[in-house]
Design a protein around this motif. Structure first.
Motif, PDB file in Angstrom:
ATOM      1  N   GLY A   1     -50.697 -49.528  -9.912  1.00  0.00           N
ATOM      2  CA  GLY A   1     -52.089 -49.105  -9.810  1.00  0.00           C
ATOM      3  C   GLY A   1     -52.398 -48.253  -8.592  1.00  0.00           C
ATOM      4  N   LEU A   2     -51.388 -47.968  -7.761  1.00  0.00           N
ATOM      5  CA  LEU A   2     -51.617 -47.189  -6.549  1.00  0.00           C
ATOM      6  C   LEU A   2     -51.157 -45.747  -6.726  1.00  0.00           C
ATOM      7  N   ASP A   3     -51.881 -44.829  -6.124  1.00  0.00           N
ATOM      8  CA  ASP A   3     -51.398 -43.463  -5.948  1.00  0.00           C
ATOM      9  C   ASP A   3     -50.629 -43.479  -4.627  1.00  0.00           C
ATOM     10  N   VAL A   4     -49.332 -43.760  -4.710  1.00  0.00           N
ATOM     11  CA  VAL A   4     -48.546 -44.059  -3.515  1.00  0.00           C
ATOM     12  C   VAL A   4     -48.496 -42.870  -2.561  1.00  0.00           C
ATOM     13  N   LYS A   5     -48.260 -41.687  -3.097  1.00  0.00           N
ATOM     14  CA  LYS A   5     -48.159 -40.512  -2.230  1.00  0.00           C
ATOM     15  C   LYS A   5     -49.470 -40.277  -1.490  1.00  0.00           C
ATOM     16  N   ARG A   6     -50.561 -40.370  -2.219  1.00  0.00           N
ATOM     17  CA  ARG A   6     -51.863 -40.148  -1.586  1.00  0.00           C
ATOM     18  C   ARG A   6     -52.153 -41.226  -0.546  1.00  0.00           C
ATOM     19  N   ARG A   7     -51.791 -42.469  -0.860  1.00  0.00           N
ATOM     20  CA  ARG A   7     -52.056 -43.553   0.087  1.00  0.00           C
ATOM     21  C   ARG A   7     -51.175 -43.425   1.328  1.00  0.00           C
ATOM     22  N   ALA A   8     -49.937 -42.976   1.142  1.00  0.00           N
ATOM     23  CA  ALA A   8     -49.051 -42.764   2.290  1.00  0.00           C
ATOM     24  C   ALA A   8     -49.594 -41.656   3.183  1.00  0.00           C
ATOM     25  N   GLN A   9     -50.083 -40.605   2.574  1.00  0.00           N
ATOM     26  CA  GLN A   9     -50.658 -39.508   3.354  1.00  0.00           C
ATOM     27  C   GLN A   9     -51.933 -39.958   4.064  1.00  0.00           C
ATOM     28  N   HIS A  10     -52.701 -40.804   3.393  1.00  0.00           N
ATOM     29  CA  HIS A  10     -53.913 -41.361   4.007  1.00  0.00           C
ATOM     30  C   HIS A  10     -53.541 -42.223   5.211  1.00  0.00           C
ATOM     31  N   PHE A  11     -52.526 -43.061   5.047  1.00  0.00           N
ATOM     32  CA  PHE A  11     -52.066 -43.889   6.162  1.00  0.00           C
ATOM     33  C   PHE A  11     -51.624 -43.015   7.332  1.00  0.00           C
ATOM     34  N   ASP A  12     -50.922 -41.947   7.035  1.00  0.00           N
ATOM     35  CA  ASP A  12     -50.367 -41.090   8.079  1.00  0.00           C
ATOM     36  C   ASP A  12     -51.453 -40.477   8.965  1.00  0.00           C
ATOM     37  N   GLY A  13     -52.666 -40.422   8.460  1.00  0.00           N
ATOM     38  CA  GLY A  13     -53.753 -39.831   9.242  1.00  0.00           C
ATOM     39  C   GLY A  13     -54.669 -40.839   9.904  1.00  0.00           C
ATOM     40  N   TRP A  14     -54.196 -42.082  10.055  1.00  0.00           N
ATOM     41  CA  TRP A  14     -55.116 -43.124  10.525  1.00  0.00           C
ATOM     42  C   TRP A  14     -55.573 -42.898  11.968  1.00  0.00           C
ATOM     43  N   ILE A  15     -54.726 -42.345  12.815  1.00  0.00           N
ATOM     44  CA  ILE A  15     -55.127 -42.143  14.214  1.00  0.00           C
ATOM     45  C   ILE A  15     -56.301 -41.171  14.298  1.00  0.00           C
ATOM     46  N   GLU A  16     -56.243 -40.125  13.487  1.00  0.00           N
ATOM     47  CA  GLU A  16     -57.340 -39.158  13.487  1.00  0.00           C
ATOM     48  C   GLU A  16     -58.634 -39.804  12.985  1.00  0.00           C
ATOM     49  N   ARG A  17     -58.531 -40.659  11.965  1.00  0.00           N
ATOM     50  CA  ARG A  17     -59.728 -41.330  11.452  1.00  0.00           C
ATOM     51  C   ARG A  17     -60.289 -42.334  12.456  1.00  0.00           C
ATOM     52  N   ALA A  18     -59.407 -42.881  13.292  1.00  0.00           N
ATOM     53  CA  ALA A  18     -59.842 -43.881  14.271  1.00  0.00           C
ATOM     54  C   ALA A  18     -60.537 -43.254  15.471  1.00  0.00           C
ATOM     55  N   THR A  19     -60.374 -41.949  15.636  1.00  0.00           N
ATOM     56  CA  THR A  19     -60.991 -41.272  16.775  1.00  0.00           C
ATOM     57  C   THR A  19     -62.505 -41.249  16.605  1.00  0.00           C
ATOM     58  N   PRO A  20     -63.254 -41.756  17.570  1.00  0.00           N
ATOM     59  CA  PRO A  20     -64.718 -41.806  17.433  1.00  0.00           C
ATOM     60  C   PRO A  20     -65.332 -40.419  17.294  1.00  0.00           C
ATOM     61  N   ASP A  21     -66.434 -40.353  16.557  1.00  0.00           N
ATOM     62  CA  ASP A  21     -67.190 -39.112  16.442  1.00  0.00           C
ATOM     63  C   ASP A  21     -67.918 -38.831  17.755  1.00  0.00           C
ATOM     64  N   ALA A  22     -68.616 -37.723  17.783  1.00  0.00           N
ATOM     65  CA  ALA A  22     -69.332 -37.330  18.997  1.00  0.00           C
ATOM     66  C   ALA A  22     -70.342 -38.385  19.430  1.00  0.00           C
ATOM     67  N   ASP A  23     -70.878 -39.126  18.461  1.00  0.00           N
ATOM     68  CA  ASP A  23     -71.871 -40.152  18.809  1.00  0.00           C
ATOM     69  C   ASP A  23     -71.231 -41.493  19.160  1.00  0.00           C
ATOM     70  N   GLY A  24     -69.869 -41.502  19.224  1.00  0.00           N
ATOM     71  CA  GLY A  24     -69.165 -42.717  19.632  1.00  0.00           C
ATOM     72  C   GLY A  24     -68.839 -43.665  18.505  1.00  0.00           C
ATOM     73  N   THR A  25     -69.096 -43.284  17.257  1.00  0.00           N
ATOM     74  CA  THR A  25     -68.809 -44.144  16.111  1.00  0.00           C
ATOM     75  C   THR A  25     -67.707 -43.522  15.255  1.00  0.00           C
ATOM     76  N   SER A  26     -67.049 -44.367  14.455  1.00  0.00           N
ATOM     77  CA  SER A  26     -66.021 -43.847  13.547  1.00  0.00           C
ATOM     78  C   SER A  26     -66.036 -44.557  12.196  1.00  0.00           C
ATOM     79  N   GLY A  27     -66.540 -45.792  12.148  1.00  0.00           N
ATOM     80  CA  GLY A  27     -66.514 -46.560  10.909  1.00  0.00           C
ATOM     81  C   GLY A  27     -65.112 -46.974  10.509  1.00  0.00           C
ATOM     82  N   TYR A  28     -64.201 -46.910  11.453  1.00  0.00           N
ATOM     83  CA  TYR A  28     -62.789 -47.183  11.178  1.00  0.00           C
ATOM     84  C   TYR A  28     -62.490 -48.674  11.302  1.00  0.00           C
ATOM     85  N   ASP A  29     -61.668 -49.203  10.379  1.00  0.00           N
ATOM     86  CA  ASP A  29     -61.270 -50.609  10.390  1.00  0.00           C
ATOM     87  C   ASP A  29     -59.748 -50.675  10.473  1.00  0.00           C
TER      88      ASP A  29
END
Length: 344
Positions: A16-44
């Motif tokens: 049930g997983l799109d493995v390639k897409r999920r792997a690519q999504h995982f690979d970008g986690w550091i960028e998603r964890a970086t807070p926005d200009a207002d100091g928030t990211s919504g990252y878990d």
């Protein structure tokens, strides 16, 4: 684990997983964890760690064995023998006795758990947020006829509210709390669930005193390690000790177990060379890992592996390179081991 078994387990884990897409999504986690200009990211970060093990567990077990951790190595031992020796050291340090109940914090698929149950005769409760790993742990424990000695809690070690205060006689966390987004909070939960006087053993991935934050190469290696292993940050030895003491633990000892007396092999050697470890598997080595990537692509075409499997192997190959780089530079160790006590 044979290739046929690996194929079946990947198909089950990736259903049930799109493995390639999920792997690519995982690979970008550091960028998603970086807070926005207002100091928030919504990252878990908990979700990133879950993604990491959802994607990588099958290949990691195939390449490294059921005990998904590092160990101090010696030239006269295989990797598996070194891991067994290291687990027995932990059992000895924890002074386990029959009748005790022990918590395995971040139990993976239960490799160390099974040795603890077999050799110490204690009851173990495995904590894991990853349902794929827990399913495999349950299967392997039943296969080993140890399931009557093990219970499980599907939860994060950051929030074990389902477990009452003072439940466990002993506890251990092997390369699990290194994933915590807040190490002090993780240790506080473990502290809460232990009985007064209980011992707690941990094995942490850490930066050594050789790490220089002003060295761009050191920073790049650290970032590659964080990205590949889903580490929100990498603590120093002192930061680990401080987090333990801040929640009430007494730190009895803490040391980099890779530093040994007598002949030894660097902890990262199985990912770099066949020398220094008996019977080291080719699939762990650089050329072997590249061959596995190629083989995984072919297996995808033949529908033996789910689509995207090669992308996961590519992530693991890059992470292995980061491990070796960190080890060779002397700035990183996965073998900072501590023993702490909850006061009476």
């Amino acid at each position: 684990m044979q290739l046929g078994k690996l194929s079946r387990e990947l198909s089950d884990a990736y259903r049930g997983l799109d493995v390639k897409r999920r792997a690519q999504h995982f690979d970008g986690w550091i960028e998603r964890a970086t807070p926005d200009a207002d100091g928030t990211s919504g990252y878990d970060h908990t979700e990133t760690v879950k993604d990491y093990y959802d994607l990588c567990s099958g290949f990691m077990v195939w390449g490294w064995g059921e005990s998904l951790h590092f160990a101090p190595l010696t030239p006269h031992e295989s990797l598996e023998e070194s891991k067994i020796r290291h687990q027995r050291l932990m059992i000895s340090k924890l002074d386990l006795k029959q009748g005790m109940t022990v918590v395995d914090v971040g139990c993976g698929i239960g490799g160390p758990m099974r040795r603890v149950v077999r050799e110490a005769g204690v009851r173990v409760v495995g904590i894991n947020i990853n349902e794929i790993q827990l399913k495999e742990a349950k299967r392997l424990n039943a296969e080993a006829r140890l399931d009557h000695m093990v219970d499980y809690e599907t939860c994060s070690f950051m929030d074990m509210s389902a477990i009452e205060d003072g439940t466990f006689d002993r506890g251990y966390a092997i390369e699990s709390t290194c994933h915590a987004s807040d190490k002090q909070r993780a240790f506080a939960e473990i502290f809460r669930t232990l009985k007064p006087g209980a011992l707690f053993w941990g094995q942490e991935m850490c930066l050594t005193d050789k790490f220089d934050p002003n060295d761009s190469r050191h920073r790049a290696i650290k970032r590659d390690l964080m990205r590949g292993i889903a580490l929100n940050d990498i603590a120093t030895f002192g930061e680990v000790d401080h987090a333990l003491e801040a929640v009430g633990f007494q730190v009895i000892e803490g040391m980099d177990r890779d530093v040994q007396k007598g002949p030894s092999t660097p902890w990262y050697q199985p990912m770099e060379s066949r020398h220094g470890t008996l019977g080291n598997a080719l699939r762990r080595l650089p050329l072997g890992r590249k061959a596995v990537i190629t083989g995984s692509k072919l297996a995808e075409v033949l529908r033996l592996f789910p689509k995207g499997s090669a992308e996961v192997v590519r992530l693991l190959d890059r992470t292995a390179d980061a491990y070796v780089a960190g080890g060779r530079a002397g700035i990183f160790t996965p073998l900072y081991c501590f023993l702490a006590r909850k006061p009476l």
